[in-house]
Design a protein around this motif. Structure first.
Motif, PDB file in Angstrom:
ATOM      1  N   SER A  14      25.648  24.649  20.359  1.00  0.00           N
ATOM      2  CA  SER A  14      25.567  23.890  18.721  1.00  0.00           C
ATOM      3  C   SER A  14      24.471  22.648  18.669  1.00  0.00           C
ATOM      4  O   SER A  14      24.720  22.319  17.979  1.00  0.00           O
ATOM      5  CB  SER A  14      26.874  23.235  18.346  1.00  0.00           C
ATOM      6  N   SER A  15      24.562  22.263  19.833  1.00  0.00           N
ATOM      7  CA  SER A  15      23.574  20.767  20.307  1.00  0.00           C
ATOM      8  C   SER A  15      21.702  21.549  19.410  1.00  0.00           C
ATOM      9  O   SER A  15      20.855  20.538  20.378  1.00  0.00           O
ATOM     10  CB  SER A  15      23.676  19.849  21.221  1.00  0.00           C
ATOM     11  N   ARG A 154      16.874  18.984  13.604  1.00  0.00           N
ATOM     12  CA  ARG A 154      17.470  20.239  14.476  1.00  0.00           C
ATOM     13  C   ARG A 154      18.633  20.662  14.347  1.00  0.00           C
ATOM     14  O   ARG A 154      19.422  20.352  12.288  1.00  0.00           O
ATOM     15  CB  ARG A 154      18.483  18.220  15.504  1.00  0.00           C
ATOM     16  N   ARG A 156      22.527  22.471  14.589  1.00  0.00           N
ATOM     17  CA  ARG A 156      23.595  21.787  15.159  1.00  0.00           C
ATOM     18  C   ARG A 156      24.723  23.023  14.284  1.00  0.00           C
ATOM     19  O   ARG A 156      24.651  23.131  12.849  1.00  0.00           O
ATOM     20  CB  ARG A 156      24.809  20.824  14.969  1.00  0.00           C
ATOM     21  N   THR A 158      28.480  24.516  15.081  1.00  0.00           N
ATOM     22  CA  THR A 158      29.642  23.851  15.256  1.00  0.00           C
ATOM     23  C   THR A 158      31.005  25.152  14.396  1.00  0.00           C
ATOM     24  O   THR A 158      31.493  25.652  13.769  1.00  0.00           O
ATOM     25  CB  THR A 158      30.032  22.361  14.372  1.00  0.00           C
TER      26      THR A 158
END
Length: 185
Positions: A14-15, A154, A156, A158
């Protein structure tokens, strides 16, 4: 233990950082917003726009569609866009990327939010996000919630709150290999 490892892998995923993406087209920042909808309510004093039914929002190369929308412009002139789909249709986002001639980022989900001040795009509810070059998919992300920060470049992904390790994987990515020339920039 296996479930904990899967949860850790999902959280690590997720990162995910994709450092070679181009920024959103900077010329879009100075373009006017063009709005179309079945119903538009405007509060000119507070700079709030509410839209209902077959929404089409265009700002330069950025196009957002949906069924229920809210736009607020802050005193500095930055837009905060929130558009939802309906039970029959999803909300969508598409924007040309700075750099390569025909590179786009596009996404779909139950809800699309874009903060022009922080340049963060958030897609929630069966979210998908793709990066395309010459209409060919380079990268694809799927998950419950996808956030893309255009400044830090970026992604992410989740899962929903309260997700159990047994529910995983809830995020998926297809990432194209980067060319050596792209990595040397």
């Amino acid at each position: 233990m296996l479930a904990a490892n899967r949860l850790f892998a999902c959280l690590a995923f997720s990162s995910l950082v994709l450092s070679n993406l181009a920024f959103a087209e900077k010329a879009d920042q100075d373009k006017p917003i063009i709005l179309e909808a079945e119903k538009v309510s405007v509060n000119d004093v507070q700079q709030i726009y509410d839209l209902k039914g077959q929404i089409l929002l265009i700002k330069g190369s950025m196009v957002v569609t949906g069924e229920d929308g809210h736009i607020q412009v802050d005193p500095e002139g930055y837009e905060f866009v929130d558009v939802k789909g309906s039970s029959d249709t999803t909300a969508s986002f598409r924007q040309r990327r700075e750099g390569a001639a025909d590179e786009y980022i596009q996404g779909r989900g139950t809800q699309i939010s874009y903060n022009a001040k922080t340049e963060v795009l958030t897609i929630t509810g069966d979210a998908s996000l793709r990066r395309l070059l010459n209409m060919q998919m380079l990268d694809q992300l799927q998950g419950w919630k996808i956030e893309y920060d255009d400044i830090t470049e970026r992604y992410r992904v989740t899962p929903p709150a309260g997700t159990k390790p047994s529910d995983l994987p809830l995020a998926r990515a297809i990432l194209s290999p980067r060319r050596k020339a792209t990595l040397e920039k």
